[in-house]
Design a protein around this motif. Structure first.
Motif, mmCIF file in Angstrom:
data_model
loop_
_atom_site.group_PDB
_atom_site.id
_atom_site.type_symbol
_atom_site.label_atom_id
_atom_site.label_comp_id
_atom_site.label_asym_id
_atom_site.label_seq_id
_atom_site.Cartn_x
_atom_site.Cartn_y
_atom_site.Cartn_z
ATOM 1 N N THR A 104 -0.117 -22.769 53.641
ATOM 2 C CA THR A 104 -0.361 -22.850 52.739
ATOM 3 C C THR A 104 0.567 -22.693 51.432
ATOM 4 O O THR A 104 1.034 -23.494 51.455
ATOM 5 C CB THR A 104 -1.838 -21.685 52.426
ATOM 6 N N TYR A 105 1.475 -21.386 51.830
ATOM 7 C CA TYR A 105 2.477 -21.063 50.391
ATOM 8 C C TYR A 105 3.565 -22.428 50.392
ATOM 9 O O TYR A 105 3.408 -22.343 49.389
ATOM 10 C CB TYR A 105 2.727 -19.631 50.507
ATOM 11 N N GLU A 107 2.949 -25.003 51.063
ATOM 12 C CA GLU A 107 2.768 -26.601 51.193
ATOM 13 C C GLU A 107 2.209 -26.802 49.337
ATOM 14 O O GLU A 107 2.621 -27.379 48.985
ATOM 15 C CB GLU A 107 1.306 -26.770 52.141
ATOM 16 N N SER A 108 1.806 -25.644 48.934
ATOM 17 C CA SER A 108 1.950 -25.465 48.134
ATOM 18 C C SER A 108 2.829 -25.743 46.553
ATOM 19 O O SER A 108 2.982 -26.186 45.816
ATOM 20 C CB SER A 108 0.549 -24.023 47.304
ATOM 21 N N ARG A 111 4.540 -29.636 47.271
ATOM 22 C CA ARG A 111 3.441 -29.836 45.766
ATOM 23 C C ARG A 111 4.401 -29.740 44.867
ATOM 24 O O ARG A 111 3.740 -31.125 43.932
ATOM 25 C CB ARG A 111 2.032 -30.064 46.269
ATOM 26 N N MET A 112 4.114 -28.217 44.369
ATOM 27 C CA MET A 112 5.142 -28.508 43.131
ATOM 28 C C MET A 112 6.132 -28.668 43.074
ATOM 29 O O MET A 112 6.749 -29.391 41.972
ATOM 30 C CB MET A 112 4.673 -26.997 42.972
#
Ligand code: NAI
Length: 480
Positions: A104-105, A107-108, A111-112
């Motif tokens: 999760t961390y 991927e975010s 994306r950023m």
């Protein structure tokens, strides 16, 4: 000037970037994090992590070519090379819970990067990730690319906490994985040029992406496997009268085996070994390799067995009950020279003793009271989320006192459990400790650091992992 931005100001991001800044004065390094408190600490006199030698380096470089910021987007947008060093904990829910890595961390962060980038970037996986993560990251970036060229590299970190600065100054190897295309090779060369400021060329290994990703998981699995092997032997030593230190010395003299990482103990800990092996097991299962998965799973099973075995020794030696008895816990960090408690065996040992209604008095030179309270009140795996996202519930754990002195911890105690190999525990005045304890006074050495003979002469009943048993302990039936 080359600009580097590192996402994630943790145990890896902070020290690695500080060393790059020190060794490469011509490179600007900015470490960013979503945690305001972590960044504030990096910019203060009290750094958020304890690591020998780190403070000096940060003081030398901070404000010159090393910066810590919460302005993640601006610094990512301006960077040529982006290291991603965010946490990759074990999933706690859903598919693969308890084994697969939670990305999760990661991927975010990806994306950023895609959202804010306006120029070509080299994106470096510094976090430990499942093999083939680069492919997923590339998809996220290229589907949102707006014509920008991204090159993904895998550059896993092999530092060990407690010796991070030494390891970074003088690494056994730096591993860089990239694509075999011309652009991929160019990106590898750019990152190689950064490390070449201080790492000899022959120690910089380049591979394809998947080999680099898998090498990190393999290295941690091999290291943990050595500990579980010697720990398994320690149980047999106790049963037979052999001494595990003598056995591992003799075994380690074989140059094919080597002497490092052969110390028996209460078990391995730290944020990486268990999580990375679980991840490896999951990947093997997903690839239809159950026999391989089971082989590696056993390394964790032996580690769990070792912690349980230690607690069983404590309880059975003390007349099968620790209820209401004060037990001093010396050391809570997962190893010496760090304040990190993630997956420390001390958590499992303390929780088991508390279940048996013991009263604990805990002393560790580097771990805060809040952290110990948090660790003892948290569910398994929740620890591996950033500290600022964890609930603090002081007072949740009754029957635990946290003190700032080993003598205070041991005062009036029935037993001492040594759970971290801090050097200061080797030179304590054990006569003074003995005089102030309940009798019979027990020492359970989970790190094999005390002089067993001397302590027995003082009058202690001593249990030291894998060593010939004290006659007292031998005569006590072990708890099933
Ligand atoms: P950590 O938990 O100390 O640091 C990770 C940091 O990333 C946290 O401060 C968190 O706030 C930040 N973060 C998470 N998502 C973010 C986002 N989207 N934007 C900005 N910041 C974000 O973790 P640690 O120990 O530094 O580990 C990082 C990675 O390195 C993990 O994959 C670990 O397996 C690997 N590793 C760790 C080693 C160790 O000894 N701790 C050694 C080698 C590899």
């Amino acid at each position: 000037m080359v600009k580097i931005c590192c996402i994630g100001a943790g145990y890896v991001g902070g020290p690695t970037m500080a060393v790059i800044a020190l060794k490469c004065p011509s490179i600007q390094v900015v470490v960013v994090d979503i945690s305001v408190s972590r960044i504030t600490a990096w910019n203060s006199e009290q750094l958020p992590i304890y690591e020998p030698g780190l403070e000096d380096i940060v003081k030398q470089c901070r404000g010159k070519n090393l910066f810590f910021s919460t302005d993640v987007e601006k610094n990512v947008a301006e960077a040529d090379i982006i290291f991603v060093s965010v946490n990759t904990p074990t999933k706690t829910q859903g598919l693969g819970a308890g084994r697969a890595a939670d990305l999760t961390y990661w991927e975010s962060a990806a994306r950023m990067i895609a959202d804010v980038s306006t120029s070509n970037k080299i994106v470096v996986e510094k976090s430990t990730v499942p093999v083939k993560t680069a492919e997923a990251i590339e998809k996220i970036l290229s589907f949102n690319s707006k014509g920008i060229n991204y090159q993904i590299l895998s550059n896993p970190e092999f530092l060990a906490e407690g010796t991070a600065i030494q390891d970074l100054f003088n690494p056994d190897r730096v591993l860089i994985g990239g694509k075999e295309t011309p652009d991929g090779q160019k990106a590898i060369q750019t990152l190689k040029d950064v490390y070449a400021h201080w790492v000899p060329e022959d120690r910089i290994i380049t591979t394809n992406l998947w080999s680099a990703e898998l090498s990190k998981l393999a290295a941690n699995a091999f290291l943990a496997q050595r500990i579980s092997s010697v720990n398994a032997m320690s149980a047999l030593c106790e049963a037979t009268g052999a001494d595990v230190s003598q056995v591992s010395h003799a075994v380690g003299k074989d140059t094919r085996i080597g002497s490092k990482f052969l110390n028996a103990s209460v078990g391995f800990g730290g944020s990486c070994f268990q999580k990375d092996i679980l991840n490896l097991v999951y990947i093997c299962e997903c690839n239809g390799l159950p026999e391989v998965a089971n082989y590696w799973k056993q390394v964790i099973k032996v580690n769990d067995y070792q912690k349980k075995r230690f607690v069983n020794r404590v309880v059975s030696s003390m007349f099968n009950t620790v209820s209401g008895k004060k037990i001093a816990i010396l050391g809570f960090a997962f190893k010496k020279d760090t304040g990190d408690t993630r997956e420390t065996p001390a958590i499992d040992v303390c929780k088991e003793l508390l279940r048996d209604r013991a009263r604990l008095s805990i002393y560790d030179p580097q771990v805060t009271m809040d952290q110990i309270q948090r660790d003892l009140s948290m569910d398994k795996f929740d620890w591996d989320h950033p500290v600022h996202l964890q609930p603090v519930s002081p007072g949740t754990v009754k029957k635990v006192s946290i003190v700032w002195d080993a003598y205070e911890a041991a005062r009036d105690a029935h037993a001492i459990c040594i759970l971290t190999e801090w050097d200061e525990f080797k030179t304590l005045d054990y006569q003074r400790i003995f005089d102030n304890m309940q009798k019979p006074a027990f020492v359970f050495d989970g790190r094999n650091i005390v002089n067993v003979r001397k302590l027995r002469e003082i009058g202690f009943i001593v249990y030291s992992i894998g060593k010939p048993l004290d006659p007292w302990i031998k005569d006590m039936p072990a708890v099933a």
